[in-house]
Each structure stands twice: as C-alpha cells, then as structure tokens.
Design a protein around this motif. Structure first.
Motif, PDB file in Angstrom:
ATOM      1  N   ARG A   8       4.318   3.028  -5.868  1.00  0.00           N
ATOM      2  CA  ARG A   8       5.773   3.099  -5.708  1.00  0.00           C
ATOM      3  C   ARG A   8       6.489   2.892  -7.048  1.00  0.00           C
ATOM      4  O   ARG A   8       7.523   3.499  -7.310  1.00  0.00           O
ATOM      5  N   TYR A   9       5.929   2.071  -7.908  1.00  0.00           N
ATOM      6  CA  TYR A   9       6.579   1.768  -9.189  1.00  0.00           C
ATOM      7  C   TYR A   9       6.300   2.852 -10.230  1.00  0.00           C
ATOM      8  O   TYR A   9       7.223   3.371 -10.868  1.00  0.00           O
ATOM      9  N   TYR A  10       5.011   3.203 -10.419  1.00  0.00           N
ATOM     10  CA  TYR A  10       4.639   4.079 -11.514  1.00  0.00           C
ATOM     11  C   TYR A  10       4.707   5.560 -11.165  1.00  0.00           C
ATOM     12  O   TYR A  10       4.895   6.392 -12.054  1.00  0.00           O
ATOM     13  N   VAL A  11       4.518   5.909  -9.919  1.00  0.00           N
ATOM     14  CA  VAL A  11       4.500   7.318  -9.526  1.00  0.00           C
ATOM     15  C   VAL A  11       5.835   7.738  -8.915  1.00  0.00           C
ATOM     16  O   VAL A  11       6.433   8.745  -9.304  1.00  0.00           O
ATOM     17  N   GLU A  12       6.321   6.962  -7.943  1.00  0.00           N
ATOM     18  CA  GLU A  12       7.548   7.348  -7.268  1.00  0.00           C
ATOM     19  C   GLU A  12       8.795   6.744  -7.902  1.00  0.00           C
ATOM     20  O   GLU A  12       9.909   7.125  -7.551  1.00  0.00           O
ATOM     21  N   ALA A  13       8.609   5.807  -8.839  1.00  0.00           N
ATOM     22  CA  ALA A  13       9.743   5.127  -9.490  1.00  0.00           C
ATOM     23  C   ALA A  13      10.698   4.538  -8.461  1.00  0.00           C
ATOM     24  O   ALA A  13      11.922   4.584  -8.602  1.00  0.00           O
ATOM     25  N   ASP A  14      10.150   3.982  -7.391  1.00  0.00           N
ATOM     26  CA  ASP A  14      10.946   3.427  -6.294  1.00  0.00           C
ATOM     27  C   ASP A  14      10.284   2.133  -5.810  1.00  0.00           C
ATOM     28  O   ASP A  14       9.691   2.100  -4.731  1.00  0.00           O
ATOM     29  N   PRO A  15      10.352   1.063  -6.605  1.00  0.00           N
ATOM     30  CA  PRO A  15       9.631  -0.170  -6.254  1.00  0.00           C
ATOM     31  C   PRO A  15      10.160  -0.803  -4.977  1.00  0.00           C
ATOM     32  O   PRO A  15      11.347  -0.717  -4.657  1.00  0.00           O
ATOM     33  N   LEU A  16       9.239  -1.455  -4.256  1.00  0.00           N
ATOM     34  CA  LEU A  16       9.582  -2.118  -2.996  1.00  0.00           C
ATOM     35  C   LEU A  16       9.919  -3.589  -3.202  1.00  0.00           C
ATOM     36  O   LEU A  16      10.648  -4.174  -2.394  1.00  0.00           O
ATOM     37  N   ILE A  17       9.361  -4.202  -4.249  1.00  0.00           N
ATOM     38  CA  ILE A  17       9.529  -5.644  -4.442  1.00  0.00           C
ATOM     39  C   ILE A  17       9.925  -5.919  -5.885  1.00  0.00           C
ATOM     40  O   ILE A  17       9.857  -5.035  -6.750  1.00  0.00           O
ATOM     41  N   SER A  18      10.315  -7.151  -6.158  1.00  0.00           N
ATOM     42  CA  SER A  18      10.710  -7.537  -7.507  1.00  0.00           C
ATOM     43  C   SER A  18       9.490  -7.682  -8.397  1.00  0.00           C
ATOM     44  O   SER A  18       8.353  -7.829  -7.926  1.00  0.00           O
ATOM     45  N   THR A  64       7.216   8.077   2.291  1.00  0.00           N
ATOM     46  CA  THR A  64       5.823   8.428   2.524  1.00  0.00           C
ATOM     47  C   THR A  64       5.341   7.856   3.846  1.00  0.00           C
ATOM     48  O   THR A  64       5.607   6.720   4.184  1.00  0.00           O
ATOM     49  N   THR A  65       4.621   8.634   4.605  1.00  0.00           N
ATOM     50  CA  THR A  65       4.151   8.166   5.904  1.00  0.00           C
ATOM     51  C   THR A  65       3.043   7.162   5.736  1.00  0.00           C
ATOM     52  O   THR A  65       2.314   7.152   4.742  1.00  0.00           O
ATOM     53  N   SER A  66       2.871   6.308   6.733  1.00  0.00           N
ATOM     54  CA  SER A  66       1.865   5.253   6.646  1.00  0.00           C
ATOM     55  C   SER A  66       0.457   5.808   6.570  1.00  0.00           C
ATOM     56  O   SER A  66      -0.439   5.176   6.018  1.00  0.00           O
ATOM     57  N   SER A  67       0.240   7.023   7.096  1.00  0.00           N
ATOM     58  CA  SER A  67      -1.116   7.570   7.100  1.00  0.00           C
ATOM     59  C   SER A  67      -1.616   7.875   5.700  1.00  0.00           C
ATOM     60  O   SER A  67      -2.814   7.984   5.479  1.00  0.00           O
ATOM     61  N   THR A  68      -0.680   8.063   4.742  1.00  0.00           N
ATOM     62  CA  THR A  68      -1.109   8.342   3.373  1.00  0.00           C
ATOM     63  C   THR A  68      -0.717   7.223   2.419  1.00  0.00           C
ATOM     64  O   THR A  68      -0.663   7.411   1.228  1.00  0.00           O
ATOM     65  N   ARG A  69      -0.450   6.051   2.970  1.00  0.00           N
ATOM     66  CA  ARG A  69      -0.146   4.919   2.108  1.00  0.00           C
ATOM     67  C   ARG A  69      -1.414   4.114   1.866  1.00  0.00           C
ATOM     68  O   ARG A  69      -2.388   4.181   2.625  1.00  0.00           O
ATOM     69  N   HIS A  70      -1.395   3.348   0.789  1.00  0.00           N
ATOM     70  CA  HIS A  70      -2.507   2.435   0.544  1.00  0.00           C
ATOM     71  C   HIS A  70      -2.479   1.268   1.523  1.00  0.00           C
ATOM     72  O   HIS A  70      -3.524   0.710   1.859  1.00  0.00           O
ATOM     73  N   ALA A  71      -1.279   0.886   1.953  1.00  0.00           N
ATOM     74  CA  ALA A  71      -1.142  -0.263   2.845  1.00  0.00           C
ATOM     75  C   ALA A  71       0.040  -0.029   3.793  1.00  0.00           C
ATOM     76  O   ALA A  71       1.130   0.359   3.361  1.00  0.00           O
ATOM     77  N   ASP A  72      -0.192  -0.256   5.079  1.00  0.00           N
ATOM     78  CA  ASP A  72       0.837  -0.108   6.107  1.00  0.00           C
ATOM     79  C   ASP A  72       1.588  -1.438   6.225  1.00  0.00           C
ATOM     80  O   ASP A  72       0.971  -2.478   6.488  1.00  0.00           O
ATOM     81  N   PRO A  73       2.912  -1.442   6.040  1.00  0.00           N
ATOM     82  CA  PRO A  73       3.654  -2.703   6.115  1.00  0.00           C
ATOM     83  C   PRO A  73       3.574  -3.383   7.473  1.00  0.00           C
ATOM     84  O   PRO A  73       3.763  -4.594   7.582  1.00  0.00           O
ATOM     85  N   ASP A  74       3.270  -2.611   8.534  1.00  0.00           N
ATOM     86  CA  ASP A  74       3.128  -3.220   9.859  1.00  0.00           C
ATOM     87  C   ASP A  74       1.836  -4.023   9.973  1.00  0.00           C
ATOM     88  O   ASP A  74       1.705  -4.874  10.861  1.00  0.00           O
ATOM     89  N   GLU A  75       0.870  -3.722   9.103  1.00  0.00           N
ATOM     90  CA  GLU A  75      -0.429  -4.395   9.174  1.00  0.00           C
ATOM     91  C   GLU A  75      -0.709  -5.282   7.972  1.00  0.00           C
ATOM     92  O   GLU A  75      -1.568  -6.156   8.030  1.00  0.00           O
ATOM     93  N   ASN A  76       0.016  -5.056   6.886  1.00  0.00           N
ATOM     94  CA  ASN A  76      -0.250  -5.799   5.650  1.00  0.00           C
ATOM     95  C   ASN A  76       1.000  -6.587   5.258  1.00  0.00           C
ATOM     96  O   ASN A  76       2.035  -6.004   4.953  1.00  0.00           O
ATOM     97  N   PRO A  77       0.931  -7.909   5.264  1.00  0.00           N
ATOM     98  CA  PRO A  77       2.122  -8.723   4.999  1.00  0.00           C
ATOM     99  C   PRO A  77       2.585  -8.694   3.541  1.00  0.00           C
ATOM    100  O   PRO A  77       3.669  -9.206   3.235  1.00  0.00           O
ATOM    101  N   TYR A  78       1.806  -8.096   2.650  1.00  0.00           N
ATOM    102  CA  TYR A  78       2.148  -8.159   1.236  1.00  0.00           C
ATOM    103  C   TYR A  78       2.836  -6.889   0.732  1.00  0.00           C
ATOM    104  O   TYR A  78       2.981  -6.695  -0.483  1.00  0.00           O
ATOM    105  N   VAL A  79       3.275  -6.028   1.652  1.00  0.00           N
ATOM    106  CA  VAL A  79       3.925  -4.781   1.254  1.00  0.00           C
ATOM    107  C   VAL A  79       5.434  -4.958   1.158  1.00  0.00           C
ATOM    108  O   VAL A  79       6.049  -4.646   0.131  1.00  0.00           O
ATOM    109  N   GLU A  80       6.058  -5.437   2.196  1.00  0.00           N
ATOM    110  CA  GLU A  80       7.503  -5.620   2.197  1.00  0.00           C
ATOM    111  C   GLU A  80       7.832  -7.102   2.379  1.00  0.00           C
ATOM    112  O   GLU A  80       7.285  -7.753   3.275  1.00  0.00           O
ATOM    113  N   GLU A  81       8.692  -7.621   1.509  1.00  0.00           N
ATOM    114  CA  GLU A  81       9.063  -9.035   1.516  1.00  0.00           C
ATOM    115  C   GLU A  81       7.823  -9.937   1.618  1.00  0.00           C
ATOM    116  O   GLU A  81       7.684 -10.755   2.533  1.00  0.00           O
TER     117      GLU A  81
END
Length: 726
Positions: A52-62, A2-19
């Motif tokens: 990512r977890y409930y809709v796409e079934a593709d979680p990013l974090i544990s 999914t592109t960042s323009s339609t995400r709830h949070a951009d990982p480049d701007e939000n530290p709590y998205v990836e790792e």
C-alpha cells in the motif's frame, strides 16, 4: 480498493492491517507456537502495508504504527529463531557477498530496436502488419484482422534492467540483464528494494513466474541522497542511472538497503504452470495489457502511464505526450516502448538474434545546448588513465545546469580541434554525463595541448592509441590513493575499516605515500588523527596484520593490474604457482594462461615492468606481505583427480558457483562459462538457464544435477560440497 482475495492480509482476519494494536505482550511470555502464529500474521500485514505504501502510494497506517509492527516481527524472529527467507525483515540486508555470481536467464533478455525518427516507427508498423499477414497466409496464425492490431505503449525507463523469478509465489532469484543470456546474481540486493514483494499477493499466480523490470532511483530521492554524500565529503553520483546500477552491484546488501531504489515491472519472461487439475495456477494472459493487470493483482509494481492504443499514429502521439511530461516525471526516461499487445501476434512475429520483431523504442531527441569552454582539467584514474574534462560556462541542458563535460581522451580533443575559449555544443542523452560532440564557433587558436607530464606526479605521459596514461604507477599519488582503496576491497585483500575517506586522511597526513607504508602504520600514528580511537586503530592494524600471508590470487587482485580481476588473478595464480614465477614470465608465457590474450598479457607485463610498481611489490615483501604459493590440490582428493575434464555450471548450487569452479580446478579440471564441443559435463542447479541446456543438447553434452555431480566427484575421490574436504 483491492479485493481481499488478492491482498497479502485480509483485515477481517488479520488484526494488524487496519488500526493495529501495538501494545504487545513481552516476547518472553509467548510460547513458540504463539510466537510463530503472531509472526505469520505480522509478515502478511507488513507485506500488505509495504504494498500500500510503496506500490499504491496509499498507506493504511501511520509510520509509527508500521515501525512498531516491523520491530515486533524482528523481535519474534530473533527470539524464536524463526525462518526469514522471504520475510519483510530481510529488506534490511543480509551477509555481505564475496562476489556476484553469473547466472543464466530463464529466457533471453533481448534488446529493442530504436530510433528517434517517427518515420522509422511507421516502418516498424508496416513490418509488423506484413509479418502478421504472412503468418496468417502460411497458417502460423489462425487469422489476422488489421483492425485487431493494438499496441501497448510504455515509458522507456533509464535504469537497470533485471530478471526476477517467483516459484510457488515466493521470491527466489534476481539477476541483472548482463549480456542478455547471463547476468549477475543480485538476489540479496534486490530483496532489499521495498517495492519488490518477497511473496506474490493472493493464490492465483503461476507456479513459476519470471518477470522483467527496471530498477531506478527516483529523482527526488537521488537529489537528497547526493546532498547527503556531499555533506559527508563523498563523491556524488553523476546521475540516477549510475546511482541505481552502482548500488545494485554492491556486494553488501545492507548498503543497498540504505539507498532509495525502486522498480517498475513491465514484461513476462516466463509464465509456467504444472498443468495438473488441482493446480490453482492461472494461465498466461493472452494480451500484454492483461499481463500488466495481473502484475497489479500479484503485487508487482507497474507504471501508471501505460496506454493501449489503436494504430501507430496514436503510439507516436503517446511518445510526444511523454516527451512533454518528461521533466515532471520522478524517474528518468529516454523514450517510449511500443509493443504488440496480443501474445499470439508476438509469437507469430518472433525475434531476431538480438531483438523482438514485435517491439520498438521511439527514443527522445538528445538534449543539447551551446556554451563556452573556460578551461580543461585532466583527471588521473586508478590505472593511470588520463581523462580530460571541459570546464564550461554553466548552461541549462534539459532542466539541468551543466558546468562540466567529458572530452573522453586526447584523440577526441584532436578530432574536435577544441581549445579553451571555443563555443561548443553540449550533448546530454538519457541523463548520462554530458560530453562535447562538436565545436560550433572557433574562438581560439589551435587545439588544446594535452600535457606531456602527469598533472599529479609529474611522471611522463604515454599514449596508447587514443588514450593517455601516467607512467608513475603506484608512485603517483592519484593512482596510489585509488590503489590503496583497491587493495582493501572485499574481492582483494578485504581490509575492513580502510574506506576512501580514511585512505584520503592517511595520504593527507603523510602516513601512506606508498602501498607498503600501510604495513608501517602503528596505533600511535592512527590515534593522532581526528576520528580515530584506540579500538578503531587497533582493529585496522589487526586487519592489516591478517593480510601478511595472503593467497597469491588475492595478492594479484589487490595490486590493481589493469585487466586483471579476481577471475584472471586466480587463473594466473593457478598457472604460475608462485609470485616469482609470474614476475619472471614473459608475454608468451602469460598468453598460455586461459583467458589471457595478447592485450592482457601486454598489460600485465607493462605493469610488472614499471619501476614504481616493482618497488611497491618488493616493499610489501620486505614488510612480510609475501603471498603463499598457490595450492593446486584440496582436501582429501588428489590434485589431478579431475584432470582432463571440463565443466560448465548453470543455475543455483548449494555453494556459490565460483566455489564450485575453484573446487574442480583445484583437482585438475577446467571450468568454463559456456558450453562447447570440448565440454564434458553441464552441471545444472536450481533455476538453470535455458540457453546452456539448449547448447548442451546441441553439442550432446551430458547434463548432471547436483546429486549426480557429487556422485561423479565421489567416484574420483573428490568430496562435495567443498566444505566436506578433510
């Protein structure tokens, strides 16, 4: 991805998205500004992880990292009193409700014509093509190219249909389908479903979006939940659909949050933009397939088995494919829905009063099997109704082992001529409770003899048309146990701590053999039972003591009189004023009450004339449980200040609609549910339904917003809102 323009949070701007880091500074060391900023980032990140977890079934974090982010967000909101209206933390539930309010849909939620026969589907296609040709010929459609007719095919989910509304991208309301025009307001309940976003993704969304979805309980989650119920000694749900429907109508959102509900969104009910040049809102897609793609980009979960086909034969093939895959799906389906794709074509075809002309449901054939009746069990319900159940030799019906099936009532048994030992056909459609439609081999003599006496208490059984009832009333243990549970319900006497398990325990211990016995209980009685401590015992006694002077309407609702819910109980209380006046009222007097017709009047009189029921009422009064007379006035306004006026309410007001209705009734007005020529004012709150406004226009009924309504009441000396009464 999914592109960042339609995400709830951009990982480049939000530290709590990836790792995401989870070693947070102590909350007490943050300033209010820093806490608000961190909470905003956490909300966006948690929304993204939910999607990512409930809709796409593709979680990013544990799961552990997610739990840490969620806990931090709750800690910040609690410590700094941050707003949580559409925060992900609201998923855990909210304050329990007194009742479900009725709300009008922004657009009718229509039924769909259906059939199991492919010939009927082909006839539907012919009607669609003829209708579009006629529309093109008459100029209602610019042109129609038969080769441009496409259908969108979707599984027909067997759950509970809901309307969900977003305004400026924020979740504002949800309602059940109800009668198609009005449904129950389940905003707080639906908010707890993880796959329903509290905020739409991205910024390219309509200013107001109303979508239709289906709430369901996944099969694997349903089985696990039922196992947990059985382990706790509770009654399991009959099927996933009942589980979903029963859960969504719970008054306590926290209960809903504990149950594994999910949702698929599948249609647009309203797509509105303000039309201004600076609006970022997108225009409504011109094809249904594009609307479903828009759902995906907005974060609304859609089904992944939707297909776009050319021609009705391809649609029929799609139905056969879904039927073959039915048992492998993790959700219940009972057919497929075939929809015209182009919005222009839909608008040209229009709708009937009950169904769109551009959609058709190709249903699956019912599930059947043949087995032997080994016995008949007669169950007794809270109202005394006796329901016969066939005990069967276990048989596989559509992948489910069936050992019991309902026989509905004595008249059904007589019509079937069924008896123990007969071979019968079992019918199971849409995962509902199985039933017996026919005897296929008569192996017994005669028909099962329905008992003349209640199998629980031995009281006489009487017939009322096709149905049978125990005459034992509140003296029947089966009815009593359910009556005590009903007495304690939130919409009756609201006795906390008196749930089904404890009622059963009290009955088995011989402590409660009649409804009045509740008020003879002592702390010593309770602490002698397993699982009761001093505190829990004292709490229940205090809860019961608090109900010794109930309002008359709560008392009547708590008695469990057939056909008398909270609304009718209030109407009876307002009309008669005292319990004694109601007890002395004959059927003619009862029929003078609004919404009480001949059948309800007879039902009330029959209940009150029953010796056991009358003894229970007198026993309650002897123990000090005597309802207070109904107050016809309220606050500082005269009781008849609104006399002669009739109000209808729609939309969301600053108080529950039931409170608004009770408030005007307390000052002499009538409050009805539908607009007619007798209506004086339609009061429209936020998100009002279209139908009542249209009816008001047709009947020339003035429409007031809440401010104008408050002014009208003030002119007559009545305060608004009700809490403002002196």
């Amino acid at each position: 991805m999914t592109t960042s323009s339609t995400r709830h949070a951009d990982p480049d701007e939000n530290p709590y998205v990836e790792e995401p880091p989870t070693d947070f500074d102590p909350v007490a060391e943050l300033s209010p500004e820093a806490a608000a900023e961190q909470a905003a980032r956490l909300r966006a990140a948690v929304r993204e992880h939910d999607h990512r977890y409930y809709v796409e079934a593709d979680p990013l974090i544990s799961d552990e990292a997610y739990d840490a982010l969620f806990a931090r967000l709750r800690a910040l909101e609690d410590a700094f009193d941050l707003p949580t209206e559409n925060s992900p933390t609201r998923r855990v539930g909210g304050e329990p409700l007194d009742e479900l309010e009725a709300v009008e849909h922004v657009a009718p939620m229509l039924s769909i014509d259906n059939d199991t026969d492919a010939a009927a589907v082909r006839e539907f296609d012919e009607r669609v093509r003829e209708g579009l040709v006629d529309a093109a010929d008459s100029g209602d459609l610019p042109e129609f190219d038969p080769d441009d007719l496409a259908y969108v095919c979707e599984p027909k989910f067997d759950g509970l249909s809901i309307e969900v509304i977003y305004e400026d991208g924020e979740y504002v309301r949800a309602a059940t389908r109800g009668d198609g025009r009005e449904g129950d307001d389940v905003t707080d309940q639906v908010r707890t479903i993880p796959s329903v976003p509290g905020r739409l993704r991205g910024d390219d969304h309509p200013d107001r979006l109303a979508v239709r979805g289906e709430v369901y309980m996944p099969r694997d989650a349903f089985e696990a939940y039922n196992e947990a119920l059985i382990e706790r000694g509770e009654e399991p749900f009959a099927n996933p659909r009942n589980a979903a429907a029963g859960t969504l109508r719970q008054l306590d959102p926290a209960v809903v949050a504990e149950r594994p509900l999910d949702v698929f969104f599948f249609d647009v009910l309203a797509w509105e933009t303000d039309g201004s040049e600076d609006s970022d809102a997108s225009a409504r897609p011109e094809r249904h397939r594009d609307a479903l793609d828009a759902f995906e980009s907005l974060g609304l979960r859609r089904n992944d088995r939707v297909a776009v086909v050319d021609g009705i034969e391809a649609a029929i093939d799609y139905r056969d494919e879904i039927l073959a895959a039915r048992e492998d799906l993790n959700y219940a389906v009972d057919g497929v829905v075939i929809k015209v794709d182009a919005l222009a074509h839909r608008e040209a075809l229009g709708t009937t009063s009950r169904a769109p002309r551009w959609a058709f449901a190709h249903k699956f054939p019912p599930r059947t099997a043949t087995t032997t009746v080994e016995g008949v069990t007669v169950q007794v319900g809270r109202t005394g109704r006796l329901t016969p159940v066939a005990e069967l030799s276990p048989v596989d019906v559509g992948g489910v082992t069936v050992s019991r099936a309902t026989l509905h009532n004595p008249a059904e048994i007589e019509a079937l001529g069924v008896n123990v030992g007969d071979r019968v056909r079992i019918y199971r459609a849409g995962d509902v409770i199985p039933y017996v439609p026919e005897v296929v081999e008569k192996r017994s003599e005669g028909t099962y003899a329905f008992p003349d006496a209640c199998p629980v208490c031995g009281a006489a059984v009487v017939r009322d048309g096709p149905l049978a009832f125990c005459t034992g009333g509140l003296g029947c243990p089966a009815q009593l146990e359910r009556a005590v549970e009903h007495w304690a319900r939130r919409d009756a006497l609201d006795v906390e701590g008196l749930g089904p398990e404890r009622v059963e325990q009290l009955r088995e211990a011989g402590l409660v053999e009649s409804l009045p016995d509740l008020y003879d209980l002592t702390v010593e009685d309770l602490t002698g039972l397993e699982g009761w401590g001093e505190t829990s015992a004292e709490n229940l006694i205090a809860e019961l003591d608090a109900t010794r002077e109930p309002s008359l309407d709560d008392f009547l609702a708590g008695l469990g009189i057939p056909d008398v819910g909270a609304t009718t109980a209030r109407a009876l209380a307002a009309h008669f004023g005292t319990l004694d006046a109601l007890l002395d009222a004959d059927e003619a007097a009862l029929r003078e009450v609004d919404d009480v017709g001949p059948e309800v009047a007879e039902s009330i009189r029959t209940f009150l004339d029953n010796e056991e029921n009358r003894a229970a009422i007198e026993g309650l009064r002897e123990r000090g449980v005597d309802p207070e007379p109904f107050e016809t006035g309220a606050g500082d306004g005269p009781a008849d200040a609104l006399g002669g006026l009739t109000f209808v309410f729609t939309g969301s007001l600053s108080v529950p609609r039931s409170d608004a209705q009770a408030h005007v009734e307390a000052h002499g007005a009538n409050a009805t549910s539908s607009v007619s020529g007798n209506t004086d004012y339609l009061v429209a709150g936020e998100s009002p339904g279209r139908s009542k406004r249209d009816d008001a226009a047709a009947e020339d009924v003035p429409v007031l917003d809440e401010g104008e309504f408050a002014d009208l009441l003030a002119d007559r000396g009545v305060a608004w809102p009700p809490e403002a009464d002196a």
